[in-house]
Design an enzyme around this catalytic site. Structure first.
Site, PDB file in Angstrom:
ATOM      1  N   ASN A 259       0.807  -1.211   0.000  1.00  0.00           N
ATOM      2  CA  ASN A 259       0.000   0.000   0.000  1.00  0.00           C
ATOM      3  C   ASN A 259       0.845   1.268   0.000  1.00  0.00           C
ATOM      4  OD1 ASN A 259      -3.052   0.319   0.146  1.00  0.00           O
ATOM      5  ND2 ASN A 259      -2.694  -1.638   1.171  1.00  0.00           N
ATOM      6  N   CYS A 345      -7.434  -0.813   8.575  1.00  0.00           N
ATOM      7  CA  CYS A 345      -6.984  -1.638   7.444  1.00  0.00           C
ATOM      8  C   CYS A 345      -6.470  -0.637   6.428  1.00  0.00           C
ATOM      9  CB  CYS A 345      -8.106  -2.517   6.923  1.00  0.00           C
ATOM     10  SG  CYS A 345      -9.701  -1.709   6.741  1.00  0.00           S
ATOM     11  N   SER A 346      -7.013  -0.603   5.235  1.00  0.00           N
ATOM     12  CA  SER A 346      -6.572   0.434   4.304  1.00  0.00           C
ATOM     13  C   SER A 346      -7.432   1.677   4.466  1.00  0.00           C
ATOM     14  CB  SER A 346      -6.640  -0.084   2.864  1.00  0.00           C
ATOM     15  OG  SER A 346      -5.792  -1.202   2.739  1.00  0.00           O
ATOM     16  N   ASP A 347      -8.707   1.538   4.157  1.00  0.00           N
ATOM     17  CA  ASP A 347      -9.591   2.690   4.278  1.00  0.00           C
ATOM     18  C   ASP A 347     -10.380   2.702   5.578  1.00  0.00           C
ATOM     19  OD1 ASP A 347      -8.970   4.013   1.864  1.00  0.00           O
ATOM     20  OD2 ASP A 347     -10.097   2.476   0.772  1.00  0.00           O
ATOM     21  N   TRP A 349     -13.060   0.827   6.393  1.00  0.00           N
ATOM     22  CA  TRP A 349     -14.521   0.653   6.350  1.00  0.00           C
ATOM     23  C   TRP A 349     -14.938  -0.786   6.069  1.00  0.00           C
ATOM     24  CZ3 TRP A 349     -14.048   5.168   2.535  1.00  0.00           C
ATOM     25  CH2 TRP A 349     -13.487   4.744   1.331  1.00  0.00           C
ATOM     26  N   ASP A 350     -13.979  -1.684   5.878  1.00  0.00           N
ATOM     27  CA  ASP A 350     -14.355  -3.084   5.668  1.00  0.00           C
ATOM     28  C   ASP A 350     -13.863  -3.965   6.828  1.00  0.00           C
ATOM     29  OD1 ASP A 350     -15.685  -2.937   3.105  1.00  0.00           O
ATOM     30  OD2 ASP A 350     -13.738  -2.383   2.282  1.00  0.00           O
ATOM     31  N   ARG A 391     -20.386  -2.232  -2.106  1.00  0.00           N
ATOM     32  CA  ARG A 391     -20.131  -3.635  -1.815  1.00  0.00           C
ATOM     33  C   ARG A 391     -21.272  -4.534  -2.298  1.00  0.00           C
ATOM     34  NH1 ARG A 391     -15.914  -1.970  -1.842  1.00  0.00           N
ATOM     35  NH2 ARG A 391     -14.556  -1.395  -0.096  1.00  0.00           N
TER      36      ARG A 391
END
Lengths: 578, 556
Positions: A259, A345-347, A349-350, A391
């Protein structure tokens, strides 16, 4: 209006077309009947025999409509439609080959199943359903934070995001370290992906440790640092005197490193000296999507029989469940030992939503209650911007969209695994989980529409649509677990070992008629009876005691408050190895 | 040689005991003729662990400096470690355990010494006899009779002295039929269906051999079973090919030409060593200490254990289909008729017969179909999953049965009167027991050894009117219907209560249960006598959530 065969239509539902058709049922032979399409659903009823065969499919469930065969195709029932659904099934219909008989139904299905691709509205905005309770009031952020014990001398509420200026995917009400100024927040936002700064998700009343959530830091290839971000994380750590702040990065280490190439990254040791970084090895949305696809391949329409377990293993679905659950266990364990944590995590939101909400479910028995669970979903998933629209792809024809992924389904599966391991700890039953998943796709309610609060506001979702909770809370008896025993503040650690995880057969294979009879309803029924008997018995006992006059009053308190006196036995599992 | 002569070192102090998911304990270790006893040192609240030596499947020793470590692997799947100061003591203890745990003389085994004060040795042994069963089953009186042709066990050494056969077949014919069946196991009645009078018979394979020998009396016997109705089914528990091959070694099958009214259906079942090896592989996979995610499901599948469960349940379903749905009588056999045959006939009865789903009914069923029918327990249960000894005749047929019953119990949580705890108890007792029930390989051997005179009967003790409540299913609701279990791979599950009983999850459940139990007791003491009158106090020993749930309802 004429009723739709034998189901009542919803207020606001309108018939669009009906047609003689053949349903190619994968479990029986082809079934002749009639299909009705409304602006909400596809309904099929057979006409060729007395034993009813029906289909009742909300159009929102459809992810893809294709034509099958051509005008010159040979063979019986080779000309028709194939419908791919989001809920683990496919439907095939055959029509007469003469006169382009499928053209109108195909066009209509395509239009109404994917209204957003055709400049039309989702059904939730057309529905006229009315319920006594307004489910939009289930979650009031301030009430929820107050319940947790926030604000306090360590954490404060900020309205800096009241018009979504700080972060357009966050809710308006945020809880941040008391010592962090609004200026600090703005500066930290510049260093976090999509400005998703670390904010409080959950506060431990006893040890004041917190779960905070955010997105990845924008470290990039050059290894950028940001003093404000570093200091801000230290404020989180200091709030309850945690010695080392644990940062759970949900991703596999390699992905976190990768990333950096796109400007993201993770908290380096040098920059964050009072923090410890742990990677939880949970894969990204694409891996989960492929995994579920493989699972569908082995359960629909035919269940793989000969090598069931190894086929199941090769989907890796349970393995992913295990990683999510064990990640959440680590988070919960750290917090209950008194250390504050940051999850991202990355953003954010998951995987982050999965981890924080599951950890909260383990730590806080309130979220295991009927209402509390709704609050948990509203808070960690909906208000914090899990991208439901992307999603799930509500109303969108682009079935191959790489943004689609069953992250929320995976979370619900984890919850189901927990309910299996702690059958008395949850006030709701499996049926609620299934209903939630059904309406995740149906577009009948506004609850799961759109990607974040700001978009929901601009579309006036609360004003124009009905909440799923209005519907659910209008008849709770269906969804109540009769075995529920409310307990206090013990932490619930499921066993996240592969040996103790099961495939959720009654969800994933529910369309297969051979699986259906296995549902546990007789047990539930029996329990309801037993509970009723217990109540009677207690009443009787109380009467006896009363007539027995006073000296045994202590007994009376014992017997009349059974739940207080019964043990929290399931909750004694204090530690679980991963 | 006296048993005590095997004991080279009887006592060792300062031994450290390690069990999975428990803190290590220090204490004294004693070896007696039949037990291994570990007692915790603490004076008060002393804690003891008593293990029947017969329960020990394997002993592994390892030297660590001057002391030694013994790993004890039990037939009930528990694994213990003992750290023993002094190499010599360690070796002595290990060799004593090895010698005493592999005793072969039945009369030296513990059931012959077990004399609890609440049980007496007088009175009848067992729950029921063939004669009693016959008397109770009015439907049989007309066409069936009890034959004592085997009263001295000369016709069939593995049968009981009395068997139920068609009335019109005399003892001479039985003797001839027995000569035509492997091990003398001629067709006898196993079950008569209460709804339609159709029967399940069982036997061993006919000895047709390569020359296609016939036996008129055997044919007549089977003819008499169906008595004029057009058709009976022979469910042969071997593939057609295996049955053909059996002829080369003197065995065979009922050919269409000789048994014209019987239709043969072949169903392949694994047996003997293959099943034993499945158990070993399964237990190995369950005990794999690495918590790694990979390969668990493959390992589970590769053990093939669940596929044996699948075969047993689906063939039992086939038998039930013949009897209940189609209204035909059935003869079940494989080769010897002592393992899979009993497995299938037992399961078919459990599915068909509501009477076999009560505690006593189930124990009677096991007594008839396993003890009296001559399942060679001593040979089959000599070793379990851990032993390093070369496998001889071991085979977990009975364990497989219990697993299948558990699957039925799981799918029909209301239909069986007994709980998982009873199945777990039986699984343990079959391998090592205080009782004489599972000793020997047949009734004949039991008589010769004086088992009935000198040991207590487990089934009697379990089915006393004051049966421990932990063995009851609080959700039980009698149900007259056949209960057809689903046999799809998705419906069959690993019996975690047994195979993972010593892992963390089970341990959690045990702790939870103990806590419940102590609270229940405390509750009762507080509440005084009038409460206990009214209070159903179900203490469940099982590891299943549902059982635990019931506690909450019932301990109030």
């Amino acid at each position: 209006m004429e009723p739709l065969a034998d189901v009542a239509m919803l207020p606001g539902e309108e018939r669009v077309i009906d047609k003689e058709i053949i349903y190619i049922c994968p479990f029986n032979a082809a079934v002749k009947g009639k299909v009705f399409i409304t602006n909400y659903r596809l309904y099929f009823k057979n006409t060729d025999s007395d034993t009813p065969i029906t289909l009742d499919v909300p159009l929102g469930v459809i992810s893809r409509v294709e034509k099958m065969g051509g005008a010159s195709s040979r063979g019986e029932n080779s000309y028709g439609l194939e419908i791919t659904c989001k809920d683990m099934r496919n439907l095939r219909f055959a029509l007469k080959q003469e006169g382009h008989s499928r053209r109108d139904i195909f066009d209509i299905l395509f239009k109404y199943a994917f209204p957003l691709s055709h400049g039309m509205q989702l059904f939730a905005f057309l529905s006229q359903e009315k319920y006594e309770e307004n489910g939009w009031n289930v979650y009031e952020p301030m009430d929820e934070y107050r319940r947790q014990g926030v604000p306090n001398s360590e954490w404060r509420v900020t309205f800096i995001n009241k018009s979504y200026e700080l972060c357009d995917t966050y809710p308006t009400v945020l809880v941040v370290p008391y010592k962090a100024t609004e200026e600090d927040l703005k500066r930290v936002a510049t260093f976090r992906s999509r400005c998703r700064i670390p904010v409080l998700s959950w506060f431990h009343k006893d040890n004041h440790a917190v779960i905070t959530r955010c997105s990845q830091p924008l470290v990039g290839m050059s290894g950028k640092r940001n003093k404000d971000d570093e200091r801000y994380l230290d404020l989180i750590r200091e709030a309850n005197g945690t010695t080392k702040l644990t940062i759970y990065d949900a991703r596999p280490n390699v992905n976190a490193v990768a990333n950096k190439a796109t400007g993201g990254g993770y908290e380096g040791d040098d920059a964050y000296q009072n923090a410890e970084l742990v990677f939880l090895d949970i894969h990204n949305i694409h891996v989960m999507r492929e995994s579920l696809k493989k699972l569908k391949d082995i359960v629909y329409p035919n269940v793989e029989e000969s090598h069931w377990l190894s086929s199941l293993e090769s989907t890796h679905w349970l393995e992913h469940i295990k990683l999510v659950l064990s990640g959440a266990i680590q988070v919960a364990d750290k917090v209950s030992s008194g250390s504050s944590v940051v999850v991202h995590c990355s953003d954010g939101w998951d995987r982050t939503a999965q981890l924080t909400s599951l950890a909260m479910l383990m730590l806080d028995s309130y979220y295991r209650s009927f209402r509390g669970f709704q609050v948990l979903l509203e808070k960690e998933w909906i208000s914090f911007g899990h991208k439901f629209a992307s999603r799930i792809g509500h109303g969108d024809k682009n079935h191959a969209d790489q943004d689609r992924s069953p992250i929320f389904l995976q979370f619900i599966d984890c919850v189901w695994q927990m309910t299996k391991q702690f059958p008395t700890a949850f006030e709701f039953n499996e049926r609620l989980l299934v209903v939630i998943l059904d309406h995740l796709y149906s577009c009948r309610f506004g609850t799961f529409l759109y990607n974040c609060e700001s978009v929901r506001d601009s579309n006036n979702v609360r004003g124009k649509t009905v909440s799923l909770w209005s519907f659910v809370n209008s008849d709770t008896s269906l969804y109540i677990n009769p075995f529920y025993t409310p307990e206090s503040s013990r932490v619930l650690y499921p066993v996240a070992s592969m040996r103790h995880l099961e495939l959720w057969v009654t969800y994933y294979i529910r369309w297969n008629p051979r699986i259906q009879h296995q549902q546990q309803s007789p047990v539930e029924q029996r329990y309801k009876e037993l509970l009723a008997m217990r109540d009677q018995y207690l009443k009787k006992l109380e009467e006896l005691k009363l007539s027995d006059s006073t000296p045994s009053s202590t007994h009376l308190t014992n017997s009349s408050t059974p739940n207080a006196a019964t043990p929290n036995q399931h909750i004694t599992h204090l530690q679980t190895p991963f | 040689m006296e048993l005590s002569e095997h004991i080279k070192t009887a006592n060792v102090e300062d031994v450290t005991l390690k069990r999975p998911f428990h803190p290590a304990l220090r204490g004294t270790l004693c070896v007696t003729s039949h037990h291994l006893l570990f007692s915790d040192r603490k004076d008060e609240a002393s804690w003891q662990l008593l293990i029947l030596l017969k329960n020990i499947d394997a002993v592994e020793k390892r030297a660590v400096g001057s002391s030694g470590t013994i790993t004890i692997k039990c037939k009930d799947l528990l694994v213990l470690q003992l750290e023993i100061p002094g190499m010599e003591e360690c070796l002595n203890i290990a060799s004593s355990i090895e010698a005493l745990s592999s005793l072969e003389s039945v009369t030296e085994m513990y059931p012959f010494f077990y004399r609890p004060s609440h049980l007496t040795l007088h009175g009848p042994w067992g729950l029921s006899s063939t004669e009693q069963y016959y008397k109770q089953t009015e439907r049989l009186w007309d066409r069936w009779r009890v034959s004592t042709v085997n009263s001295d066990y000369s016709v069939c050494p593995s049968y009981t002295s009395a068997v139920i056969v068609p009335r019109e077949v005399d003892d001479d014919k039985l003797i001839r039929s027995a000569r035509f069946r492997q091990g003398g196991r001629f067709p006898v009645l196993s079950y008569c269906h209460h709804r339609n009078g159709m029967v399940i018979m069982r036997s061993s394979q006919p000895l047709t051999g390569a020359n296609k020998k016939r036996c008129k009396e055997d044919e007549l016997l089977l003819q008499a079973v169906i008595d004029g109705s057009e058709l009976g089914y022979v469910i042969d528990l071997r593939s057609a090919q295996q049955a053909q091959q059996a002829r080369m070694t003197g065995g065979g099958f009922e050919s269409k030409s000789c048994y014209s009214h019987w239709k043969r259906i072949h169903r392949h079942h694994e047996r003997g060593k293959v099943v034993q090896e499945s158990l070993i592989k399964l237990v190995e996979a369950c005990n794999d200490p690495s918590h790694s995610v990979d390969r668990w499901l493959s390992k589970l599948e590769n053990s093939k254990w669940l596929s044996h469960v699948h075969s047993a349940l689906s063939t039992a379903g086939l038998v039930v289909e013949c009897v209940e749905r189609d209204g035909h009588s059935v003869l079940v056999h494989g080769s010897e008729g002592t393992d899979n045959t009993l497995l299938v006939s037992t399961l078919a009865q459990l599915i068909l017969d509501p009477a076999s789903r009560t505690v006593t009914g189930f124990l009677c069923l096991l007594e008839r179909e396993w003890i009296q029918a001559g399942h060679p327990f001593q040979q089959r249960c000599a070793h379990s999953a851990y032993s390093h000894a070369r496998l001889k005749l071991e085979c977990p047929s009975f364990l497989l049965l219990l697993d299948c019953v558990w699957q039925v119990w799981r799918q029909f949580p209301l239909a069986l009167e007994f709980s998982e705890a009873l199945l777990l108890r039986l699984a343990q007792e079959a391998y090592a027991s205080n009782y004489g029930t599972f000793l020997c390989n047949s009734e004949q051997e039991k008589c010769a050894a004086g088992v009935k005179e000198n040991t207590h009967c487990l089934f009697q003790s379990l089915s006393k009117p004051d049966i421990e409540e932990q063995y009851l299913n609080p959700l039980y609701e009698p149900n007259d219907l056949a209960i057809w279990p689903s046999v799809h791979p998705q419906s069959l599950q690993l019996w975690t209560g047994l195979f993972l009983r010593w892992t963390e999850y089970a341990q959690n459940m045990v702790e939870a249960r103990e806590e419940v139990w102590s609270i229940v007791k405390e509750h009762r003491e507080k509440a005084g006598p009038d409460r206990s009158n009214n209070t159903p106090s179900t203490h469940c020993d099982t590891l299943t959530p549902f059982e635990n749930l019931m506690d909450e309802l019932t301990i109030l």
